[in-house]
Scaffold this motif. Structure first.
Motif, PDB file in Angstrom:
ATOM      1  N   LYS A   1       2.263  17.285   9.208  1.00 58.89           N
ATOM      2  CA  LYS A   1       1.474  16.051   9.142  1.00 58.89           C
ATOM      3  C   LYS A   1       0.449  16.161   8.025  1.00 58.89           C
ATOM      4  CE  LYS A   1      -0.914  12.665  12.040  1.00 58.89           C
ATOM      5  NZ  LYS A   1      -1.721  12.155  10.931  1.00 58.89           N
ATOM      6  N   ALA A   2       0.287  15.062   7.293  1.00 58.72           N
ATOM      7  CA  ALA A   2      -0.718  15.024   6.230  1.00 58.72           C
ATOM      8  C   ALA A   2      -2.091  14.841   6.854  1.00 58.72           C
ATOM      9  CB  ALA A   2      -0.421  13.881   5.265  1.00 58.72           C
ATOM     10  N   ASP A   3      -3.043  15.630   6.413  1.00 60.00           N
ATOM     11  CA  ASP A   3      -4.406  15.572   6.942  1.00 60.00           C
ATOM     12  C   ASP A   3      -5.012  14.184   6.796  1.00 60.00           C
ATOM     13  OD1 ASP A   3      -4.917  17.944   8.077  1.00 60.00           O
ATOM     14  OD2 ASP A   3      -6.208  18.754   6.503  1.00 60.00           O
ATOM     15  N   GLY A   4      -5.490  13.633   7.899  1.00 63.96           N
ATOM     16  CA  GLY A   4      -6.231  12.373   7.867  1.00 63.96           C
ATOM     17  C   GLY A   4      -5.421  11.162   7.468  1.00 63.96           C
ATOM     18  N   THR A   5      -4.101  11.252   7.571  1.00 59.37           N
ATOM     19  CA  THR A   5      -3.228  10.149   7.142  1.00 59.37           C
ATOM     20  C   THR A   5      -2.421   9.625   8.321  1.00 59.37           C
ATOM     21  OG1 THR A   5      -3.027  11.101   4.934  1.00 59.37           O
ATOM     22  CG2 THR A   5      -1.374   9.490   5.558  1.00 59.37           C
ATOM     23  N   ALA A   6      -2.516   8.328   8.577  1.00 60.85           N
ATOM     24  CA  ALA A   6      -1.727   7.732   9.650  1.00 60.85           C
ATOM     25  C   ALA A   6      -0.397   7.209   9.092  1.00 60.85           C
ATOM     26  CB  ALA A   6      -2.501   6.592  10.309  1.00 60.85           C
ATOM     27  N   VAL A   7      -0.478   6.371   8.066  1.00 59.91           N
ATOM     28  CA  VAL A   7       0.725   5.753   7.499  1.00 59.91           C
ATOM     29  C   VAL A   7       1.397   6.729   6.530  1.00 59.91           C
ATOM     30  CG1 VAL A   7       1.611   3.777   6.206  1.00 59.91           C
ATOM     31  CG2 VAL A   7      -0.350   3.488   7.721  1.00 59.91           C
ATOM     32  N   GLY A   8       2.688   6.966   6.754  1.00 54.87           N
ATOM     33  CA  GLY A   8       3.431   7.878   5.880  1.00 54.87           C
ATOM     34  C   GLY A   8       2.969   9.315   5.992  1.00 54.87           C
TER      35      GLY A   8
ATOM     36  N   LEU B   1       5.480   3.219   6.823  1.00 54.38           N
ATOM     37  CA  LEU B   1       6.345   4.363   7.103  1.00 54.38           C
ATOM     38  C   LEU B   1       5.683   5.290   8.120  1.00 54.38           C
ATOM     39  CD1 LEU B   1       7.427   5.266   3.453  1.00 54.38           C
ATOM     40  CD2 LEU B   1       8.937   4.339   5.233  1.00 54.38           C
ATOM     41  N   HIS B   2       6.495   5.823   9.033  1.00 56.30           N
ATOM     42  CA  HIS B   2       6.033   6.909   9.894  1.00 56.30           C
ATOM     43  C   HIS B   2       6.222   8.219   9.135  1.00 56.30           C
ATOM     44  CE1 HIS B   2       4.934   8.773  13.678  1.00 56.30           C
ATOM     45  NE2 HIS B   2       6.034   9.511  13.680  1.00 56.30           N
ATOM     46  N   GLY B   3       7.396   8.369   8.524  1.00 58.48           N
ATOM     47  CA  GLY B   3       7.670   9.567   7.746  1.00 58.48           C
ATOM     48  C   GLY B   3       9.145   9.704   7.461  1.00 58.48           C
ATOM     49  N   VAL B   4       9.550  10.934   7.173  1.00 56.78           N
ATOM     50  CA  VAL B   4      10.953  11.229   6.863  1.00 56.78           C
ATOM     51  C   VAL B   4      11.351  12.507   7.584  1.00 56.78           C
ATOM     52  CG1 VAL B   4      11.000  10.116   4.590  1.00 56.78           C
ATOM     53  CG2 VAL B   4      10.260  12.509   4.780  1.00 56.78           C
ATOM     54  N   SER B   5      12.662  12.664   7.823  1.00 49.51           N
ATOM     55  CA  SER B   5      13.161  13.955   8.288  1.00 49.51           C
ATOM     56  C   SER B   5      14.127  14.483   7.231  1.00 49.51           C
ATOM     57  CB  SER B   5      13.835  13.838   9.661  1.00 49.51           C
ATOM     58  OG  SER B   5      15.059  13.185   9.574  1.00 49.51           O
ATOM     59  N   LEU B   6      13.981  15.767   6.913  1.00 47.78           N
ATOM     60  CA  LEU B   6      14.732  16.406   5.844  1.00 47.78           C
ATOM     61  C   LEU B   6      15.690  17.429   6.428  1.00 47.78           C
ATOM     62  CD1 LEU B   6      11.702  17.148   3.470  1.00 47.78           C
ATOM     63  CD2 LEU B   6      12.993  15.004   3.735  1.00 47.78           C
TER      64      LEU B   6
ATOM     65  N   GLN C   1       0.825  -1.213   0.000  1.00 48.60           N
ATOM     66  CA  GLN C   1       0.000   0.000   0.000  1.00 48.60           C
ATOM     67  C   GLN C   1       0.859   1.264   0.000  1.00 48.60           C
ATOM     68  OE1 GLN C   1      -3.753  -0.347   2.636  1.00 48.60           O
ATOM     69  NE2 GLN C   1      -2.246  -1.675   3.631  1.00 48.60           N
ATOM     70  N   PRO C   2       0.374   2.336  -0.639  1.00 50.14           N
ATOM     71  CA  PRO C   2       1.074   3.620  -0.543  1.00 50.14           C
ATOM     72  C   PRO C   2       1.269   4.002   0.922  1.00 50.14           C
ATOM     73  CG  PRO C   2      -0.681   3.754  -2.172  1.00 50.14           C
ATOM     74  CD  PRO C   2      -0.841   2.428  -1.472  1.00 50.14           C
ATOM     75  N   GLY C   3       2.444   4.534   1.241  1.00 52.82           N
ATOM     76  CA  GLY C   3       2.740   4.883   2.634  1.00 52.82           C
ATOM     77  C   GLY C   3       3.501   3.799   3.376  1.00 52.82           C
ATOM     78  N   THR C   4       3.651   2.617   2.754  1.00 51.49           N
ATOM     79  CA  THR C   4       4.414   1.541   3.395  1.00 51.49           C
ATOM     80  C   THR C   4       5.689   1.223   2.618  1.00 51.49           C
ATOM     81  OG1 THR C   4       3.452  -0.364   2.187  1.00 51.49           O
ATOM     82  CG2 THR C   4       2.208   0.489   4.077  1.00 51.49           C
ATOM     83  N   ILE C   5       5.912   1.901   1.502  1.00 45.99           N
ATOM     84  CA  ILE C   5       6.917   1.448   0.535  1.00 45.99           C
ATOM     85  C   ILE C   5       8.255   2.180   0.664  1.00 45.99           C
ATOM     86  CG2 ILE C   5       7.439   1.211  -1.920  1.00 45.99           C
ATOM     87  CD1 ILE C   5       5.239  -0.643  -1.061  1.00 45.99           C
ATOM     88  N   LEU C   6       9.316   1.376   0.809  1.00 46.49           N
ATOM     89  CA  LEU C   6      10.694   1.855   0.714  1.00 46.49           C
ATOM     90  C   LEU C   6      11.327   1.096  -0.448  1.00 46.49           C
ATOM     91  CD1 LEU C   6      13.175   3.436   1.760  1.00 46.49           C
ATOM     92  CD2 LEU C   6      13.552   1.588   3.412  1.00 46.49           C
TER      93      LEU C   6
END
Length: 309
Positions: free
Chosen positions: A188-195, A152-157, A53-58
């Motif tokens: 944080k992306a609105d309404g999004t838990a993964v990624g 994914l939780h997210g990224v730091s830039l 699923q989108p948000g889980t992919i590396l």
């Protein structure tokens, strides 16, 4: 509208070592084994959850003799995965057992974070998220399902100035600023838990990054479909004077690319059609998949690529 990170793509050294670490040590599923469409002499390996699923992919471009990169200004500093809060002890023990370089757990934005590195030195983190024990996870790997990574939780830039990058995240990509901690701004992306998380660290005067093994090549953000992607591209040009590339068909999504003001390469990728378009969901990643334009060269490509289990 679904926002957030679609996938993160990084550069690695030997493909077999990369595959072993992400599927065995981290317990992710290999959801697609294909090639770099622009350089078919190397693999493009996608890891994620059971369905990809989108948000889980590396994903990785593994080059056998890739020179090490260096994290710096204009680079992704860290890629973060989500784990259940109850799994921190399990992962700490697992990293010790498998000799994975890691630091003691620390607190960031109120969350417990376990940082570690992959065999190429790529900076990664597990973030303990309360209440996600019930989320689905890949249970076909070496990690018991109750402790498994939940996307994914997210990224730091790392950028010279956080504000221009933040403007792209909030105005174009569907994020909102939710917190600050020193020089780090959390979006944080609105309404999004993964990624759903992007942390932007302003660090003017720091050394510039250098692309290579152990560094992130680009970050892809989600667009529901072509229309949503086109609207984002139009807003990028109108409000920020940034022109994206033409749309490229990557078989599993359609992508456009642009360089954001902090120097990072961003992509906007469609959620559709997904990874089950050319093989059953039950056997994702089992065989080498090539785009139609490379299929006539399959024999030559397979002869060049290193063997994988």
């Amino acid at each position: 509208m679904q926002n957030g990170i679609h996938h993160v793509t990084a550069i690695a050294g030997p493909a077999h070592r990369n595959l072993n670490f992400y599927t065995r040590a981290l317990g992710l599923r290999l959801v697609k084994k294909t090639v770099n469409f622009d350089d078919p002499s190397t693999y493009h390996l996608y890891y994620g959850d059971e369905a990809g699923q989108p948000g889980t992919i590396l994903t990785f471009f593994p080059w056998e003799h890739a020179a090490p990169g260096r994290v710096g200004i204009g680079e992704t500093q860290e890629t973060m995965f989500r784990i259940p809060e109850s799994a921190v002890g399990f992962w700490t023990h697992r990293f010790l057992e498998k000799g994975v370089p890691h630091e003691a757990p620390e607190k960031r934005f109120g969350e417990t974070v376990l940082t570690f590195k992959d065999p190429d030195g790529m900076r990664l983190a597990l973030v303990a998220v309360p209440g996600i024990e019930g989320e689905s996870a890949w249970n076909g790997g070496d990690v018991p399902v109750e402790h498994a990574i939940r996307g994914l939780h997210g990224v730091s830039l790392l950028v010279a100035d956080a504000a221009p990058t933040g403007a792209i995240l909030t105005n174009v990509l569907g994020f909102k600023e939710i917190a600050r901690d020193g020089s780090v701004v959390r979006f944080k992306a609105d309404g999004t838990a993964v990624g759903g998380i992007v942390d932007v660290r302003g660090a003017g005067g720091f050394l510039a990054g250098r692309s290579g093994a152990g560094t992130v090549h680009h970050i892809a953000f989600r667009a529901k479909d072509d229309a949503a992607q086109a609207a984002m591209v139009a807003k990028l040009a109108r409000d920020h004077g940034i022109t994206a590339t033409e749309q490229k068909n990557r078989d599993y999504f359609r992508a456009v690319y642009f360089r954001e003001p902090g120097g990072l390469l961003f992509e906007i990728a469609t959620d559709d059609p997904g990874f089950a378009i050319d093989e059953p969901a039950t056997s994702l990643g089992a065989s080498l998949k090539l785009p139609r334009f490379l299929e006539p060269r399959r024999k030559d490509i397979e002869a060049i690529l290193p063997a994988l289990p």
